[in-house]
Design an enzyme around this catalytic site. Structure first.
Site, PDB file in Angstrom:
ATOM      1  N   ASP A   1       0.768  -0.924   0.188  1.00 49.61           N
ATOM      2  CA  ASP A   1      -0.207   0.193   0.489  1.00 49.61           C
ATOM      3  C   ASP A   1       0.755   0.918   0.071  1.00 49.61           C
ATOM      4  OD1 ASP A   1      -2.941  -0.361  -0.271  1.00 49.61           O
ATOM      5  OD2 ASP A   1      -2.804  -1.549   1.709  1.00 49.61           O
TER       6      ASP A   1
ATOM      7  N   LYS B   1      12.594   1.337 -12.394  1.00 45.86           N
ATOM      8  CA  LYS B   1      14.408   0.961 -12.114  1.00 45.86           C
ATOM      9  C   LYS B   1      14.866   1.538 -13.165  1.00 45.86           C
ATOM     10  CE  LYS B   1      15.783  -1.218  -8.877  1.00 45.86           C
ATOM     11  NZ  LYS B   1      14.887  -1.965  -7.358  1.00 45.86           N
TER      12      LYS B   1
HETATM   13  P1  NAD Z   1      24.265  -4.964  -2.288  1.00 50.77           P
HETATM   14  O1  NAD Z   1      25.388  -4.392  -3.133  1.00 50.77           O
HETATM   15  O2  NAD Z   1      24.817  -3.827  -1.035  1.00 50.77           O
HETATM   16  O3  NAD Z   1      25.074  -6.704  -2.238  1.00 50.77           O
HETATM   17  C1  NAD Z   1      25.368  -7.169  -2.911  1.00 50.77           C
HETATM   18  C2  NAD Z   1      25.999  -8.345  -2.549  1.00 50.77           C
HETATM   19  O4  NAD Z   1      25.790  -9.877  -2.832  1.00 50.77           O
HETATM   20  C3  NAD Z   1      27.549  -7.714  -1.981  1.00 50.77           C
HETATM   21  O5  NAD Z   1      27.805  -8.320  -0.806  1.00 50.77           O
HETATM   22  C4  NAD Z   1      27.946  -9.061  -2.431  1.00 50.77           C
HETATM   23  O6  NAD Z   1      29.439  -9.701  -2.895  1.00 50.77           O
HETATM   24  C5  NAD Z   1      27.136  -9.538  -2.733  1.00 50.77           C
HETATM   25  N1  NAD Z   1      27.108 -11.022  -3.668  1.00 50.77           N
HETATM   26  C6  NAD Z   1      26.853 -10.809  -5.458  1.00 50.77           C
HETATM   27  N2  NAD Z   1      27.006 -11.971  -6.001  1.00 50.77           N
HETATM   28  C7  NAD Z   1      26.745 -13.349  -5.282  1.00 50.77           C
HETATM   29  C8  NAD Z   1      26.925 -14.330  -5.140  1.00 50.77           C
HETATM   30  N3  NAD Z   1      26.603 -15.039  -6.667  1.00 50.77           N
HETATM   31  N4  NAD Z   1      27.002 -15.336  -4.587  1.00 50.77           N
HETATM   32  C9  NAD Z   1      26.791 -14.697  -3.356  1.00 50.77           C
HETATM   33  N5  NAD Z   1      26.910 -13.466  -3.169  1.00 50.77           N
HETATM   34  C10 NAD Z   1      27.030 -12.878  -3.734  1.00 50.77           C
HETATM   35  O7  NAD Z   1      22.574  -5.268  -3.126  1.00 50.77           O
HETATM   36  P2  NAD Z   1      21.991  -4.707  -1.798  1.00 50.77           P
HETATM   37  O8  NAD Z   1      21.280  -3.164  -2.102  1.00 50.77           O
HETATM   38  O9  NAD Z   1      21.788  -5.762  -0.799  1.00 50.77           O
HETATM   39  O10 NAD Z   1      20.509  -5.569  -2.859  1.00 50.77           O
HETATM   40  C11 NAD Z   1      20.382  -6.803  -2.866  1.00 50.77           C
HETATM   41  C12 NAD Z   1      19.177  -7.734  -3.350  1.00 50.77           C
HETATM   42  O11 NAD Z   1      17.817  -6.900  -2.745  1.00 50.77           O
HETATM   43  C13 NAD Z   1      19.024  -7.302  -4.910  1.00 50.77           C
HETATM   44  O12 NAD Z   1      18.813  -8.439  -5.528  1.00 50.77           O
HETATM   45  C14 NAD Z   1      18.591  -5.691  -4.621  1.00 50.77           C
HETATM   46  O13 NAD Z   1      17.637  -5.507  -5.816  1.00 50.77           O
HETATM   47  C15 NAD Z   1      17.922  -5.782  -3.320  1.00 50.77           C
HETATM   48  N6  NAD Z   1      16.423  -5.100  -3.072  1.00 50.77           N
HETATM   49  C16 NAD Z   1      18.045  -4.458  -2.117  1.00 50.77           C
HETATM   50  C17 NAD Z   1      16.934  -2.454  -1.813  1.00 50.77           C
HETATM   51  C18 NAD Z   1      17.715  -1.754  -0.951  1.00 50.77           C
HETATM   52  O14 NAD Z   1      17.097  -1.414  -0.377  1.00 50.77           O
HETATM   53  N7  NAD Z   1      18.936  -2.005  -1.310  1.00 50.77           N
HETATM   54  C19 NAD Z   1      15.285  -2.938  -1.736  1.00 50.77           C
HETATM   55  C20 NAD Z   1      15.326  -4.577  -2.660  1.00 50.77           C
HETATM   56  C21 NAD Z   1      15.968  -5.039  -3.135  1.00 50.77           C
END
Ligand code: NAD
Length: 475
Positions: free
Chosen positions: A103, A110
């Site tokens: 909501d 994106k």
């Molecule tokens: P980030 O870049 O801060 O962290 C990603 C982490 O994953 C890093 O530590 C990286 O080293 C690790 N990583 C990358 N490839 C990997 C692999 N193959 N195996 C294991 N670890 C791996 O990104 P984030 O912001 O934490 O986002 C992570 C996920 O969450 C993404 O799918 C993003 O779209 C989603 N997301 C993020 C947010 C946000 O507020 N940051 C919000 C909603 C969704």
């Protein structure tokens, strides 16, 4: 362009659409309305040159606007070497459904830029980010009223501050300029609690799950979160905050942490804070003391555990490894960590999945609070904190004089304390995740065609979006 994954697998956006189709068929939605909901409305591609160390480099980026039934459209900007158009469209679609589920009155959008941020200096990244922001502003896909980015993989507060400043310089007459982007540093119009919001939202959603005995039982689990054996993939923004809260507040056992260069396993539990510190200092997870190191981290997704939390990136559980997954509950903290084909395999197993479009909605929820804070030009709690404290003081005085007893210090402190911005943000986030969970759980129980939480979550989202199309009409 629909970029296929390997082995002729579905692309990310096809995968999302196929999952949404299950919900559309469960409620028998009119095909025209269904198509209107699923179609990505606008896609802007930009290519721009930037001079880096005496060489001109061309950068490619996208901003996809999936829906505008609510404005502004909202969604993060991702910096990664492998970003592509299909991924950006898929993530924009997820934003549409995510906002509807919790909501938050936004459309879905994106953005992505093809870049490896680790190869550039801070100043170079600033030049590139400001130029990217100018390109988006010029094309009408960045403003407080129409399209509001936020951080995602590879971007954070710093990039958001540069984007806000670029917009301010181009539109100094826009009194709401700070609301053109969320996830800014607090000193530049950000809100307290935004950095941790997605991870905290993940934990609130898990806590709510463990308040529903029937859902716990149908997942083959019992008891609460405490003591549950958890495998966590990704220790970035989302994974780290999720892990720290689970480790420190819920006393769950993080028995494995998977990062991009391998995994750590310790059956007694891993101290998330210390692991993160180790990675920051050593630039690798390898060598962390008191844990077994596994080079092929992806294999650790297949480890037997109570809860698996993929919090790194999309397409981590695919048709290649889905059959081997042995957990009872998957919490999709990342976007799209399970492909459609893998989801089909997992649905036949005794595995419950709480879907990304709900689980990681904490980020956009607190972004919504930040946007409101920017439009109202005042910090939450500023007007009422002292007033509430005074009222609490009067209540304590009244109780003490009526009972002729003094209240213990901790009760006195709790009653007197007025809520500050962080308290309000956390309370609003908790409430949002709880309500959304209940709606999803109810949708799952009410319709015999719906067996899983993902379809139920999409049904909740699609019903709300369809209502807005049907009420207003399509012109
Ligand atoms: P980030 O870049 O801060 O962290 C990603 C982490 O994953 C890093 O530590 C990286 O080293 C690790 N990583 C990358 N490839 C990997 C692999 N193959 N195996 C294991 N670890 C791996 O990104 P984030 O912001 O934490 O986002 C992570 C996920 O969450 C993404 O799918 C993003 O779209 C989603 N997301 C993020 C947010 C946000 O507020 N940051 C919000 C909603 C969704």
């Amino acid at each position: 362009m629909q970029k296929k994954q390997n082995n002729n697998s579905l692309s990310f956006s096809e995968s999302v659409n196929r999952m949404v189709d299950r919900a559309i068929s469960a409620i028998g939605l009119d095909p025209g309305v269904a198509n209107a909901i699923k179609t990505c409305q606008t896609l802007v591609q930009v290519k721009f040159p930037v001079q880096i160390r005496d060489k001109i480099e061309i950068f490619t980026g996208w901003r996809a606007v999936h829906s505008t039934h609510r404005l502004p459209a909202k969604g993060g900007i991702r910096y990664a070497p492998i970003v592509n158009q299909d991924e950006v469209e898929a993530l924009a679609a997820l934003m549409t459904y995510k906002c509807a589920i919790v909501d938050v009155p936004f459309g879905g959008s994106k953005g992505g830029l093809v870049i490896d941020p680790s190869k550039y200096t801070r100043d170079e990244l600033q030049t590139i980010t400001r130029r990217f922001a100018r390109e988006l502003i010029r094309r009408g896909v960045l403003s407080p009223a129409t399209n509001v980015p936020a951080p995602d993989m590879g971007t954070g507060e710093r990039e958001m501050a540069w984007i806000a400043d670029t917009y301010k310089h181009l539109h100094p007459e826009d009194i709401n300029y700070a609301a053109c982007v969320t996830g800014k540093p607090v000193a530049h119009g950000g809100i307290r609690g935004r950095v941790e919001a997605t991870g905290r939202g993940v934990v609130y959603c898990m806590r709510e799950f463990f308040r529903h005995p029937n859902d716990i039982k149908s997942a083959g689990l019992d008891g609460g979160l405490g003591g549950k054996r958890i495998v966590l993939q990704g220790l970035g923004n989302v994974g780290y905050h999720t892990g720290v809260l689970l480790d420190e507040e819920d006393e769950a056992k993080i028995v494995a942490i998977i990062e991009k260069d391998g995994a750590l396993i310790n059956e007694n539990g891993l101290p998330v804070e210390k692991v993160r510190q180790y990675i920051t200092e050593n630039k690798t997870i390898k060598g962390f003391p008191d844990a077994t190191y596994v080079k092929d981290g992806k294999r650790v997704l297949e480890m037997e555990c109570d809860i698996l939390i993929p919090a790194a990136m999309e397409a981590q559980i695919t048709k290649e490894n889905a059959e081997n997954i042995k957990t009872k509950l998957i919490i999709e903290a990342a976007n799209g960590p399970i492909t459609f084909e893998a989801d089909e395999i997992l649905r036949k197993k005794p595995i419950t999945i709480l879907p990304d479009a709900f689980v990681n909605a904490g980020g956009v929820t607190v972004s919504y609070f930040e946007w409101i804070r920017n439009l109202s030009h005042i910090r939450f709690g500023r007007m009422e904190k002292r007033f509430d404290e005074l009222r609490g003081q009067h209540m304590i005085t009244a109780i003490e004089s009526l009972t002729q007893q003094s209240a213990p210090d901790w009760i006195r402190d709790e009653i007197i304390r007025g809520a500050d911005e962080l308290d309000l943000v956390r309370s609003g986030l908790d409430d949002t995740m709880r309500l959304a969970y209940r709606e999803i759980s109810a949708a799952r129980n009410e319709n015999v065609k719906i067996k899983d939480f993902r379809t139920a979550a999409y049904v909740v989202a699609i019903n709300k979006i369809a209502r807005s199309y049907l009420d207003i009409g399509v012109y």
